[in-house]
Enzyme design. Structure first.
Site, PDB file in Angstrom:
ATOM      1  N   CYS A   1       5.417   5.490   9.614  1.00 41.67           N
ATOM      2  CA  CYS A   1       4.734   5.374   8.327  1.00 41.67           C
ATOM      3  C   CYS A   1       4.171   6.728   7.886  1.00 41.67           C
ATOM      4  CB  CYS A   1       3.634   4.310   8.405  1.00 41.67           C
ATOM      5  SG  CYS A   1       3.045   3.777   6.777  1.00 41.67           S
TER       6      CYS A   1
ATOM      7  N   ASP B   1      -5.079   1.289  10.413  1.00 40.87           N
ATOM      8  CA  ASP B   1      -5.761   0.700   9.255  1.00 40.87           C
ATOM      9  C   ASP B   1      -7.028   0.008   9.699  1.00 40.87           C
ATOM     10  OD1 ASP B   1      -4.164   0.927   6.623  1.00 40.87           O
ATOM     11  OD2 ASP B   1      -2.706   0.726   8.225  1.00 40.87           O
TER      12      ASP B   1
HETATM   13  C1  RUB Z   1      -0.265   3.206   5.916  1.00 42.89           C
HETATM   14  C2  RUB Z   1      -0.482   3.119   7.377  1.00 42.89           C
HETATM   15  C3  RUB Z   1      -1.192   4.269   8.034  1.00 42.89           C
HETATM   16  C4  RUB Z   1      -2.696   3.982   8.092  1.00 42.89           C
HETATM   17  C5  RUB Z   1      -3.497   5.205   8.490  1.00 42.89           C
HETATM   18  O1  RUB Z   1       0.223   1.995   5.351  1.00 42.89           O
HETATM   19  O2  RUB Z   1      -0.182   2.136   8.021  1.00 42.89           O
HETATM   20  O3  RUB Z   1      -0.741   4.460   9.329  1.00 42.89           O
HETATM   21  O4  RUB Z   1      -3.166   3.531   6.844  1.00 42.89           O
HETATM   22  O5  RUB Z   1      -3.422   6.189   7.509  1.00 42.89           O
HETATM   23  P1  RUB Z   1       0.418   1.917   3.752  1.00 42.89           P
HETATM   24  P2  RUB Z   1      -4.530   7.343   7.461  1.00 42.89           P
HETATM   25  O6  RUB Z   1       1.380   2.995   3.375  1.00 42.89           O
HETATM   26  O7  RUB Z   1       0.935   0.546   3.498  1.00 42.89           O
HETATM   27  O8  RUB Z   1      -0.938   2.141   3.136  1.00 42.89           O
HETATM   28  O9  RUB Z   1      -4.501   8.019   8.782  1.00 42.89           O
HETATM   29  O10 RUB Z   1      -4.085   8.244   6.334  1.00 42.89           O
HETATM   30  O11 RUB Z   1      -5.845   6.695   7.198  1.00 42.89           O
END
Ligand code: RUB
Length: 307
Positions: A129, A198
């Protein structure tokens, strides 16, 4: 509601703004614009609008405790403020929210330092992701002159892996984008897996993009370390009494716009990965084992358990 807050809600829902940290900071920034420009004429009116804005922003994506925690902190501060005049009240709130944003940035810098130290030299790193925290770590490791290669998985159906690949390539990192189905294939040669988060539950389980637990299980099979970059504010207080974080299920059209009749489609955005597959959480206070996340996060968030 203020139009900036409405736009932020739309952008979060459509994934124009994605990733827990970006979502949380965008929500706080929208709140600051509301504080500056909201049309209320009395403190009472303003507070009512403020509460509605916080509520609507909080609901823009269901699986985002970092956003909820930050908005709740802002709301609690507003409720407790003793300022009488509306102008002074707005000023105090704005300063407080700006301070929060600065703290989030400081925390990220610390986290990124700890994480970069974990990346072995000459390693093959797998990621999934787009996590701004995980890419921050990899970019920092590159700045520390570490040599490593990254395989970023596509992350269907919204292809956030492309964002990761583009960002890492832009930072001069050797990066390959690979289809999600090749996770096992690349794991055989991998040295470390690094993903974002998340939500973290009270048990130390991780909730992150769908596909994360597949990576974690295969990592365990091949004895590859599995680390998660997660600020302590990603802890979900909802899970204190055993409630599971709600997993967002997105529109089937993201998968197939016009599917044939009788074909069911599932599109869960996230999934849980058990703490037992996780070597450590990279936080702003250092790299910690999953069972410690709960106590450190509740302390940081000021959650009192026994009152
Ligand atoms: C994004 C996702 C990321 C986390 C952490 O999913 O799963 O790994 O949100 O991101 P989506 P961060 O694209 O559906 O939002 O480290 O930037 O907080």
């Amino acid at each position: 509601m203020h139009k900036q807050a409405e736009k932020t809600v739309r952008d979060i829902k459509s994934l124009k703004i994605q990733g827990a940290r970006n979502v949380a900071t965008a929500a706080l920034k929208a709140l600051i614009v509301f504080i500056e420009e909201g049309r209320a004429e009395t403190k009472k009116e303003f507070l009512e609008e403020f509460r509605k804005t916080v509520e609507t922003l909080s609901r823009s994506r269901p699986t985002e405790p970092m956003m909820r925690n930050l908005l709740q902190e802002a709301a609690a501060f507003a409720e407790e403020s003793k300022e009488e005049s509306l102008a002074a009240f707005r000023n105090t709130l704005k300063r407080h929210e700006e301070k929060m944003l600065k703290q989030i940035e400081k925390d990220k810098q610390k986290l990124v330092q700890y994480g970069a130290r974990l990346i072995p030299n000459n390693a093959l790193v797998l990621t999934h992701c787009h996590s701004s925290t995980a890419t921050g770590i990899l970019i920092k490791a590159k700045k520390m002159k570490k040599r490593f290669r990254v395989v970023a998985f596509e992350t269907r159906p919204r292809y956030q892996g492309r964002k990761t690949a583009k960002e890492l390539a832009g930072a001069g990192i050797d990066v390959t984008l690979a289809v999600d189905g090749s996770m096992s294939l690349f794991m055989k040669k991998a040295d470390i897996v690094l993903v974002g988060a998340d939500s973290i539950t009270s048990r130390g389980d991780l909730i992150n993009k769908i596909g994360t637990s597949t990576l974690a299980h295969i990592a365990k099979m091949y004895d590859v370390s599995f680390y998660v970059a997660a600020e302590l504010s990603k802890y979900s207080p909802k899970t204190i009494f055993g409630t599971r974080e709600k997993i967002e299920e997105r529109d089937f059209k993201e998968v197939w716009k016009t599917p044939p009749k009788n074909v069911k489609i599932r599109n869960p955005a996230f999934e849980a990965t058990s703490a037992k597959y996780i070597n450590g959480y990279v936080t702003e206070l250092g790299v910690i084992p999953p069972p410690s996340f709960f106590s450190m996060a509740t302390k940081k968030l000021g959650i009192r358990l026994y009152e």
